[in-house]
Scaffold this motif. Structure first.
Motif, PDB file in Angstrom:
ATOM      1  N   GLY A  42       0.575  -1.460  -0.309  1.00  0.00           N
ATOM      2  CA  GLY A  42      -0.047   0.091   0.211  1.00  0.00           C
ATOM      3  C   GLY A  42       0.569   0.607  -0.069  1.00  0.00           C
ATOM      4  O   GLY A  42       0.115   2.147   0.066  1.00  0.00           O
ATOM      5  N   ARG A  43       2.197   0.944  -0.262  1.00  0.00           N
ATOM      6  CA  ARG A  43       2.929   2.285  -0.145  1.00  0.00           C
ATOM      7  C   ARG A  43       3.001   3.074  -1.185  1.00  0.00           C
ATOM      8  O   ARG A  43       3.392   4.620  -0.884  1.00  0.00           O
ATOM      9  CB  ARG A  43       5.070   1.573   0.519  1.00  0.00           C
ATOM     10  CG  ARG A  43       4.477   1.157   0.919  1.00  0.00           C
ATOM     11  CD  ARG A  43       5.961   0.993   1.625  1.00  0.00           C
ATOM     12  NE  ARG A  43       6.534   1.521   1.633  1.00  0.00           N
ATOM     13  CZ  ARG A  43       8.630   1.331   1.364  1.00  0.00           C
ATOM     14  NH1 ARG A  43       8.824   0.120   1.800  1.00  0.00           N
ATOM     15  NH2 ARG A  43       9.354   2.066   1.286  1.00  0.00           N
ATOM     16  N   VAL A  44       2.896   2.772  -2.618  1.00  0.00           N
ATOM     17  CA  VAL A  44       2.279   3.269  -4.068  1.00  0.00           C
ATOM     18  C   VAL A  44       1.126   2.582  -4.146  1.00  0.00           C
ATOM     19  O   VAL A  44       0.880   1.381  -4.677  1.00  0.00           O
ATOM     20  CB  VAL A  44       3.595   2.941  -4.672  1.00  0.00           C
ATOM     21  CG1 VAL A  44       3.938   3.778  -5.946  1.00  0.00           C
ATOM     22  CG2 VAL A  44       4.758   3.424  -4.400  1.00  0.00           C
ATOM     23  N   HIS A  45       0.203   3.775  -5.241  1.00  0.00           N
ATOM     24  CA  HIS A  45      -0.094   3.253  -6.175  1.00  0.00           C
ATOM     25  C   HIS A  45       0.047   2.518  -6.877  1.00  0.00           C
ATOM     26  O   HIS A  45       0.994   3.303  -7.831  1.00  0.00           O
ATOM     27  CB  HIS A  45      -1.096   4.671  -6.143  1.00  0.00           C
ATOM     28  CG  HIS A  45      -2.260   3.568  -7.069  1.00  0.00           C
ATOM     29  ND1 HIS A  45      -2.668   3.958  -8.689  1.00  0.00           N
ATOM     30  CD2 HIS A  45      -3.847   3.128  -6.073  1.00  0.00           C
ATOM     31  CE1 HIS A  45      -3.772   3.893  -9.068  1.00  0.00           C
ATOM     32  NE2 HIS A  45      -4.776   2.865  -7.167  1.00  0.00           N
ATOM     33  N   TYR A  46      -0.614   1.739  -7.738  1.00  0.00           N
ATOM     34  CA  TYR A  46       0.300   1.079  -8.791  1.00  0.00           C
ATOM     35  C   TYR A  46       0.554   2.294 -10.848  1.00  0.00           C
ATOM     36  O   TYR A  46       0.680   1.665 -11.177  1.00  0.00           O
ATOM     37  CB  TYR A  46      -0.841   0.301  -9.985  1.00  0.00           C
ATOM     38  CG  TYR A  46      -2.395   0.332 -10.390  1.00  0.00           C
ATOM     39  CD1 TYR A  46      -2.449   0.125 -11.548  1.00  0.00           C
ATOM     40  CD2 TYR A  46      -3.098   0.594  -9.767  1.00  0.00           C
ATOM     41  CE1 TYR A  46      -3.107   0.815 -12.835  1.00  0.00           C
ATOM     42  CE2 TYR A  46      -4.644   1.085 -10.410  1.00  0.00           C
ATOM     43  CZ  TYR A  46      -4.661   1.594 -11.496  1.00  0.00           C
ATOM     44  OH  TYR A  46      -6.108   1.132 -12.287  1.00  0.00           O
ATOM     45  N   SER A  47      -0.722   3.152 -10.117  1.00  0.00           N
ATOM     46  CA  SER A  47      -0.587   4.125 -10.927  1.00  0.00           C
ATOM     47  C   SER A  47       0.725   5.140 -11.366  1.00  0.00           C
ATOM     48  O   SER A  47       0.394   6.041 -11.849  1.00  0.00           O
ATOM     49  CB  SER A  47      -2.233   4.551 -11.503  1.00  0.00           C
ATOM     50  OG  SER A  47      -1.812   5.106  -9.749  1.00  0.00           O
ATOM     51  N   GLU A  48       1.396   5.254 -10.581  1.00  0.00           N
ATOM     52  CA  GLU A  48       2.373   6.154  -9.905  1.00  0.00           C
ATOM     53  C   GLU A  48       3.438   5.374 -10.374  1.00  0.00           C
ATOM     54  O   GLU A  48       4.895   6.102 -10.986  1.00  0.00           O
ATOM     55  CB  GLU A  48       2.340   6.086  -8.153  1.00  0.00           C
ATOM     56  CG  GLU A  48       0.902   7.016  -7.780  1.00  0.00           C
ATOM     57  CD  GLU A  48       1.592   7.001  -6.479  1.00  0.00           C
ATOM     58  OE1 GLU A  48       2.172   8.113  -6.012  1.00  0.00           O
ATOM     59  OE2 GLU A  48       0.690   6.671  -5.705  1.00  0.00           O
ATOM     60  N   MET A  49       4.052   4.476 -11.186  1.00  0.00           N
ATOM     61  CA  MET A  49       5.052   3.580 -11.403  1.00  0.00           C
ATOM     62  C   MET A  49       4.236   2.997 -12.653  1.00  0.00           C
ATOM     63  O   MET A  49       3.755   2.512 -13.215  1.00  0.00           O
ATOM     64  CB  MET A  49       5.510   2.591 -10.228  1.00  0.00           C
ATOM     65  CG  MET A  49       4.974   1.337  -9.584  1.00  0.00           C
ATOM     66  SD  MET A  49       5.622   0.755  -8.504  1.00  0.00           S
ATOM     67  CE  MET A  49       3.972   0.348  -7.221  1.00  0.00           C
ATOM     68  N   ILE A  50       5.683   2.170 -13.102  1.00  0.00           N
ATOM     69  CA  ILE A  50       5.587   1.565 -14.045  1.00  0.00           C
ATOM     70  C   ILE A  50       7.028   0.377 -14.787  1.00  0.00           C
ATOM     71  O   ILE A  50       8.046   1.151 -14.692  1.00  0.00           O
ATOM     72  CB  ILE A  50       5.282   1.793 -15.751  1.00  0.00           C
ATOM     73  CG1 ILE A  50       4.634   1.231 -16.816  1.00  0.00           C
ATOM     74  CG2 ILE A  50       6.328   2.882 -16.235  1.00  0.00           C
ATOM     75  CD1 ILE A  50       3.417   1.921 -17.718  1.00  0.00           C
ATOM     76  N   SER A  51       6.434  -1.054 -15.468  1.00  0.00           N
ATOM     77  CA  SER A  51       7.722  -1.949 -15.350  1.00  0.00           C
ATOM     78  C   SER A  51       7.904  -1.512 -16.895  1.00  0.00           C
ATOM     79  O   SER A  51       6.880  -0.872 -17.786  1.00  0.00           O
ATOM     80  CB  SER A  51       7.251  -3.058 -14.753  1.00  0.00           C
ATOM     81  OG  SER A  51       6.956  -2.878 -13.236  1.00  0.00           O
ATOM     82  N   GLU A  52       9.107  -1.854 -17.391  1.00  0.00           N
ATOM     83  CA  GLU A  52       9.170  -2.127 -18.552  1.00  0.00           C
ATOM     84  C   GLU A  52       8.963  -3.337 -19.396  1.00  0.00           C
ATOM     85  O   GLU A  52       8.798  -4.366 -18.073  1.00  0.00           O
ATOM     86  CB  GLU A  52      10.908  -1.823 -18.616  1.00  0.00           C
ATOM     87  CG  GLU A  52      10.939  -2.616 -20.614  1.00  0.00           C
ATOM     88  CD  GLU A  52      13.066  -1.704 -20.646  1.00  0.00           C
ATOM     89  OE1 GLU A  52      13.420  -0.838 -20.838  1.00  0.00           O
ATOM     90  OE2 GLU A  52      13.356  -3.288 -21.079  1.00  0.00           O
TER      91      GLU A  52
END
Length: 367
Positions: A42-52
């Motif tokens: 719950g530290r980061v929302h999925y929309s705030e990061m992305i994987s290659e």
């Protein structure tokens, strides 16, 4: 009053097929293992990061090509049937004569492009936009404000590829009610969970684009919404996925399906709607998800990804615990089985567990 053309992301579709209401951004990719921990903690929302985005191997791309050959006529027929039903609704006065299609980025975009092409053949005044929707964050309000001001007299239809367990359709309903005070009209190709306003069918089947990512969706990433990355008044963000450009199938997919429309239109009948049937589908889908949640003590239902497309995408992007299959020899599951064998992921064959779906992925708990 028609709005000025927006500054938008670079993509690989024909310009007249879609206007993406997305702001081009750049962020450093997050490792899949780290992303999974940050998501579940719950530290980061999925929309705030992305994987290659994972690069499909030659075998996987051949599976895609085979599935497209196998299902090309069905895709064309379902899109035409949906288009005919929409035209009928316009003729009966249930829909406005002008339409704005809003495809949900990014799985909805190929079908919004195809639906726009069918509706143009049927002499419907239609414009197609690609808009962001993010679970727990809703529809992009800036994008929807643009759409409504650009064509204020048009009715809006939302387009996606399929429904899974109904999370995004629920997010759409909540967000659109807040914006417009109305229930959304969601159009999808496959609706096994009964959450769409209109669909081609209620079967969970292999929509070929569902097993690819950027290279079937105009070479764009999923949408991104990160504090400090966007200025007030800007659309949600996305990235152009250039490392898959040499294997981009976006326009080829559209053109191959479009090439069948004239033949299909000669005999196709409009798609049907059934409110009673949809309720039964929702109950079956919810029961199936609850069964897996109880068996594995899953507190966060976002870890359960039902349906061929969602199950496959979860294996590509996440850290799976187990994949449930209705039938391991089903040709529509070949891509998913290939990935599971390649990555050493446990598979269980059980028609009872999968219920109305042909495949379900359970994400590993890591926090």
């Amino acid at each position: 009053m028609k709005c000025d053309a927006p500054k938008t992301i670079r993509h690989s579709y024909d310009p007249e097929d879609v206007t993406f209401l997305l702001t081009p951004v750049e962020i450093t990719p997050t490792d899949v293992k780290e992303k999974e921990y940050l998501l579940q903690s719950g530290r980061v929302h999925y929309s705030e990061m992305i994987s290659e985005e994972r690069r499909p191997d030659a075998r996987y791309m051949q599976i895609y090509e085979n599935s497209l050959d196998r299902h090309l006529s069905r895709i064309a027929l379902d899109i035409v049937r949906i288009g005919l039903k929409i035209k009928s609704e316009i003729d009966q006065g249930a829909l406005a004569p002008r339409l704005s299609l809003c495809s949900l980025v990014r799985a909805g975009v190929p079908y919004g492009v195809l639906l726009r092409r069918v509706l143009v053949k049927l002499n419907v005044n239609v414009v197609h936009y690609g808009v962001s929707i993010i679970r727990d964050r809703g529809l992009d309000p800036v994008a929807m404000d643009y759409v409504r001001k650009d064509r204020p007299e048009a009715d809006i239809l939302f387009v996606d590829g399929w429904t899974g367990k109904g999370a995004i359709s629920g997010e759409l309903k909540k967000a659109w009610r807040e914006i417009s005070g109305q229930d959304p009209r969601l159009v999808v190709l496959a609706d096994p969970s009964g959450h769409a306003w209109l669909s081609g069918s209620h079967e969970d089947w292999l929509i070929p684009s569902g097993i690819l990512g950027a290279n079937i969706s105009g070479l764009i990433s999923r949408s991104i919404l990160k504090s400090g990355l966007l200025q007030p008044g800007e659309f949600h963000g996305a990235m152009t996925v250039d490392h898959l450009a040499d294997m981009d199938r976006s326009q080829d997919f559209i053109d191959r399906v479009t090439g069948m429309f004239d033949t299909v239109l000669e005999t196709a009948l409009p798609a049907e709607q059934s409110i009673e049937g949809a309720q039964h589908l929702r109950e079956r889908a919810a029961s199936c998800v609850d069964m897996i949640a109880n068996r594995y003590a899953v507190e966060n239902l976002n870890r359960i990804k039902p349906g061929i497309a969602e199950a496959t995408r979860a294996v590509l992007r996440r850290r799976p615990r187990i994949v449930f299959l209705r039938d391991a020899k089903d040709p529509d599951l070949e891509a998913l089985v290939h990935l599971c064998r390649q990555d050493g992921i446990e598979m269980e064959v059980s028609a009872q567990v999968t219920g109305p779906y042909r495949a379900i992925t359970l994400i590993e708990k890591v926090s």
